[in-house]
Every structure is written in C-alpha cells, then in structure tokens.
Design an enzyme around this catalytic site. Structure first.
Site, PDB file in Angstrom:
ATOM      1  N   GLU A  33       0.797  -1.153   0.098  1.00 16.78           N
ATOM      2  CA  GLU A  33      -0.124  -0.018   0.032  1.00 16.78           C
ATOM      3  C   GLU A  33       0.989   1.272   0.130  1.00 16.78           C
ATOM      4  O   GLU A  33       1.842   1.214   0.474  1.00 16.78           O
ATOM      5  CB  GLU A  33      -0.844   0.161   1.441  1.00 16.78           C
ATOM      6  CG  GLU A  33      -1.990  -0.725   1.359  1.00 16.78           C
ATOM      7  CD  GLU A  33      -2.906  -0.701   2.435  1.00 16.78           C
ATOM      8  OE1 GLU A  33      -2.736   0.475   3.338  1.00 16.78           O
ATOM      9  OE2 GLU A  33      -3.819  -1.533   2.839  1.00 16.78           O
ATOM     10  N   LYS A  77     -15.327   4.240   5.455  1.00 20.97           N
ATOM     11  CA  LYS A  77     -14.019   4.322   6.142  1.00 20.97           C
ATOM     12  C   LYS A  77     -14.066   5.285   7.260  1.00 20.97           C
ATOM     13  O   LYS A  77     -14.503   6.610   7.183  1.00 20.97           O
ATOM     14  CB  LYS A  77     -12.636   4.424   5.336  1.00 20.97           C
ATOM     15  CG  LYS A  77     -12.389   3.393   4.287  1.00 20.97           C
ATOM     16  CD  LYS A  77     -11.253   3.608   3.708  1.00 20.97           C
ATOM     17  CE  LYS A  77      -9.916   3.168   4.572  1.00 20.97           C
ATOM     18  NZ  LYS A  77      -8.607   2.991   4.270  1.00 20.97           N
ATOM     19  N   GLU A  99      -9.266   9.758   4.879  1.00 21.14           N
ATOM     20  CA  GLU A  99      -9.297   8.290   4.906  1.00 21.14           C
ATOM     21  C   GLU A  99     -10.465   8.176   4.038  1.00 21.14           C
ATOM     22  O   GLU A  99     -10.323   6.826   3.519  1.00 21.14           O
ATOM     23  CB  GLU A  99      -9.680   7.921   6.240  1.00 21.14           C
ATOM     24  CG  GLU A  99      -8.953   8.004   7.511  1.00 21.14           C
ATOM     25  CD  GLU A  99      -7.324   7.325   6.998  1.00 21.14           C
ATOM     26  OE1 GLU A  99      -7.405   6.117   6.585  1.00 21.14           O
ATOM     27  OE2 GLU A  99      -6.402   7.982   7.305  1.00 21.14           O
ATOM     28  N   GLU A 101     -13.682   5.578  -0.587  1.00 19.14           N
ATOM     29  CA  GLU A 101     -14.548   4.251   0.209  1.00 19.14           C
ATOM     30  C   GLU A 101     -15.098   5.470   1.469  1.00 19.14           C
ATOM     31  O   GLU A 101     -14.505   5.713   2.228  1.00 19.14           O
ATOM     32  CB  GLU A 101     -13.482   3.183   0.683  1.00 19.14           C
ATOM     33  CG  GLU A 101     -13.003   2.599  -0.157  1.00 19.14           C
ATOM     34  CD  GLU A 101     -11.854   1.646   0.192  1.00 19.14           C
ATOM     35  OE1 GLU A 101     -12.165   0.509   0.984  1.00 19.14           O
ATOM     36  OE2 GLU A 101     -10.802   1.828   0.229  1.00 19.14           O
TER      37      GLU A 101
END
Length: 497
Positions: free
Chosen positions: A261, A318, A324, A315
């Site tokens: 990541e 999250k 985030e 997303e």
C-alpha cells in the site's frame, strides 16, 4: 553432460527471472456502500491496463469477475480469521477447497496475505500470524500450488523502531516474538516482506521536519545518510532502504521488499492542507514512473520493487479524518479523481477532461494518430473482447475493413464502445489513445454509430471471433519462439561438446 545441461538451463532461468522488471498494482478496497459491481470494476481495471490487483479478502464475486482477465490477484485472509486459521489445519484446507480452488486458475491468484498490519489492530493478533501462514502454506502444498501462490503478511511502518537514517533502520524489539519466525518463514519460502508506506502521514504529522517536495518525489535537494554517504531525494526510497537495512541487520539478506500500500489522498479535513488532487497526482505519477523505470533505491539500485497504489476507489465508510475516505483514483461512478497514467510515461488525462461529462452535442470517438501501434492494438483487443464491441465490420470484406490499418480499425472499435457506453468521456479514454471529435468519421458504407442511433453494421454473434488478441498472440508467439530456439541451441551445444 547432464550436469552441464542443468547448469546452462539454470542460467537461462536466472536470466528470465532477472528480466521480469518491477510492476505497479492497485488496491481494490471495498469499504463503501456505493461502489460499482465487481463485473464493472473488472472492465474498468482492464480498460486502464491495470495488470495487478490487491483485494483484502477472497470474495467470490470478485474472483468470478476477474476470471480469465489475466489480472494477477493478491487476496487476503482478514485479521478476524487469524485465530481459526492458526489453530486448525482443517480450517485452512477447507477455505482453500471452497473459496479458492473452484475459481483458480481462471482467477489468477499469485499472493495470499495472512493478516494485515496486525500490530496496528486494537486486538493484537500477531502471535497467530505465522501459525496461520504455515497452515495456509501446508494447504497449498497439498494441492501443489505452493510454488505458484506465495504466502506473506502485510505490515505498517510501525514495525520499525527507527527508519532514519536508513542505514540505522531497525525493527521494533517489542514485535520480535512474531517478526523473527515470520522472517524465517519468508526466507525459507522466498516470499516478500510486505510493507505499507505512506510518506503523506510523515509530512502531515511533522511538516516542520519533512518537506512536501521530499514526500512527493519532487525534492531538488538531497538528504545524506551520514553512515553510508548515500543520497536520498524522496522519503519513499529512504523508508524502503531502512527496511532493507533492518532485514540485513538480522541477517535476512535474501528477502525482497514489496510495497502493498502507498498513495496520497486527494481531499482532507481543513487541517489536512496537503490532501489535494494536485499533490495526489504528483505523488502517484512520480511513484509509478520511479517503479516502472526500475530505478531501485540508493542502497538497492536497479532492484526490483513491486508496488500497489492505494486505492482504486474512494471509500465512504472508512472511519477517521476526511482524508481516509479520499484515497481513490476513481469515484464510485468510475470517473477519475485526477489524471494518471499507469504506464509511467507521465500524467495523462484518463478521461479526456477529468470527470465524466456527457456531450451536449453529437460526438464520436476515434483513435489518436499519435498513439503507438502496441497501445492501439491492445485497446482494440480489449474493445473487441471484454468491451463487448461488435467488430465484425472491420473484418476482411466488411464495410469498414478498408483502409486496412490499425488507426482506422481502432477508430471504429473505439467509437462503437464509446456510443454504447453513454458517450461519456471515460468511454473514450482507452489509456489515452482515444480522442473525441465532433465531425462524423463515417465514410462510404462504413457507418459510425452515434448516441441515440442503435444502427449496427454486423451482429454480435460473430463479434467474439474478432476478439482474439492478435498482439497478444504475436507477443506470446515471439516469446515462445525465443525460448524454444534458445533451448534448442543449448541442447545442440551440449550434444556437440
């Protein structure tokens, strides 16, 4: 003679292995309630020539969607399953039998991550990681897949107690109870040490100590490691080398590092001023170019380094700060958050104008005359195959076969895909090889469809016959021929001697 044959064959295999090169993959997180279906995601991934994908579980719908796409998958066993996987071999066997084998090898699984950043989880399950990894490996051995699918676990940079200067890199002694057996497992099975690296956080949390340019691969000045004299122009390289030095200090010099990541958010809370589309684009563009060029790091120049960018989508579920929920390269509606080129050639607008917009007037999509033949051929193969375009009209004796050249054939295929997918900007992307025009490219009896016009020149029943990837066949044939000729030459040399 047999010994000489084995030696020469080994050299050939080493040569082929060393020439594989580094790759860029993408993380496909699904912590959201508004994402497209896995089938549509698979189409998006292929459209942008993404060849490597990481998912965080073994979701059956995802495995089915990526079957026969050629995309290599890294799948995961979540932290919540570590205890049952570590306690009983039968649990790993059953999981492999029911969740993996029915979809393999159509789903091209190459890595299994057992646990993710366990030292960061509230309920530290690190003591269960290596036993679970061992059971998963044993399950793979039982079916003969242990050499085709590698087993590892991902870590945050929190496993390090020191990362600067890189030569002083060291693992946190509090994690020694599970790191030592894990490193022994990785070395024995030739699996990579997987690390998640985020220069963004280092800059966000210490802007007075870390320059933004250094975090973005943009630094014009160099940071010197006083122990080695090595010069660093990016925090990413510095952190990678710190891990290599930490591994070396424990005498694990053969383990390769893989970044599972990394990335940069495009939006954040008011205090997260560095979380912008421009910075995200800069970081990921420079990262991709750095990896694809096989630059390596100051301590490991030219060393293969495979990297997964986080993440495919924003997303919305999250938790945490605004950033985030904004690490994605794409919005859930599949429009791009910012311009990016996965080939490493530079920043290219994937959607011919950023976010997708429908054309108010009539428009068509044709192939760019500046695109390379290889890129055009790959795009045509995708359009006429997974893109479900009816390409019969560009076959011999059909209305759009002449002029018989790749730009003309690609233009017809691109426009057909563009029109049947809503004439949106992203539908004319094709990795930067498509161009929108407002002049009808139809000629003679070759009619280019347009939005609202469902006229087709040929039926879809024969379209799949045109989807065979001629470029892929040529590439595979060339590689196979090269290997065959090389092998035969080796045999003849041995026989004559």
């Amino acid at each position: 003679m047999a010994t000489r044959f084995i030696f020469v064959a080994s050299l050939l295999l080493i040569y082929l292995d060393c020439c594989s090169g580094s790759f860029i993959g993408i993380c496909y997180g699904r912590n959201a309630d508004d994402l497209p279906t896995p089938d549509k995601v698979a189409q998006l991934v292929q459209l942008h020539k993404i060849k490597y994908l990481r998912i965080y579980d073994s979701n059956i719908q995802v495995l089915k969607a990526f079957a026969n796409t050629g995309v290599e998958l890294m799948i995961g066993i979540p932290n919540s399953d570590l205890i049952p996987f570590s306690q009983f071999q039968s649990n790993a066997d059953t999981w492999l039998k029911n969740s993996i084998l029915p979809y393999y090898p159509a789903a091209k699984i190459t890595y299994i991550t057992v646990g993710a950043e366990v030292t960061e989880s509230p309920n530290n399950a690190s003591s269960f990681v290596v036993p679970a990894m061992t059971n998963v490996l044993t399950a793979l051995k039982k079916v003969g897949l242990h050499k085709k699918i590698k087993v590892s676990s991902t870590h945050s940079l929190g496993v390090m107690s020191r990362s600067f200067p890189p030569s002083a890199g060291a693992f946190n002694s509090s994690h020694a109870h599970f790191l030592k057996p894990m490193l022994e497992f990785l070395a024995e099975n030739q699996s990579p040490f997987m690390i998640d690296i985020y220069p963004y956080y280092a800059y966000r949390d210490s802007p007075n100590k870390v320059s933004l340019d250094y975090a973005l691969f943009e630094s014009s000045s160099e940071v010197i490691d006083p122990n080695t004299g090595l010069l660093y122009t990016s925090m990413f390289d510095s952190q990678i080398d710190a891990i290599y030095f930490a591994l070396s200090a424990l005498n694990f010099r053969t383990i390769k590092v893989m970044v599972t990541e990394t990335g940069w958010p495009s939006k954040g809370s008011p205090k997260e001023t560095a979380a912008t589309p421009d910075n995200a684009q800069t970081y990921n563009t420079n990262l991709i170019r750095h990896v694809i060029n096989n630059t390596g790091t100051p301590a490991k120049p030219g060393e293969e380094l495979n990297v997964y960018v986080f993440s495919l989508f924003n997303e919305n579920r999250k938790p945490g700060l605004e950033s985030e929920r904004n690490w994605g390269l794409f919005y859930p509606d599949q429009t791009s958050v910012y311009n990016l080129d996965f080939t490493g050639r530079g920043s290219v607008d994937m959607t011919r104008g950023g976010n997708v917009t429908k054309s108010n007037g009539t428009s068509w999509c044709i192939a760019s005359s500046k695109a390379s033949q290889i890129d055009l051929q790959n795009a045509v193969d995708w359009a006429c195959g997974p893109g479900n375009v009816d390409c019969t009209a560009i076959q011999p004796s059909q209305p759009c076969f002449e002029p018989d050249n790749l730009v003309s054939h690609a233009s017809y295929a691109f426009n057909s895909y563009y029109q049947q997918n809503g004439a949106s900007d992203i539908a004319c992307s094709f990795g930067g090889t498509g161009v929108k025009v407002d002049k009808d490219p139809s000629y003679d009896k070759c009619i280019y469809t347009r939005a609202g016009n469902n006229k087709t020149v040929a039926n879809n029943a024969t379209a799949m016959s045109s989807s065979t990837s001629s470029s892929t066949l040529r590439e595979n044939s060339s590689i196979s021929s090269f290997l065959l000729v090389t092998f035969l030459l080796v045999i003849l040399t041995i026989q004559r001697s």
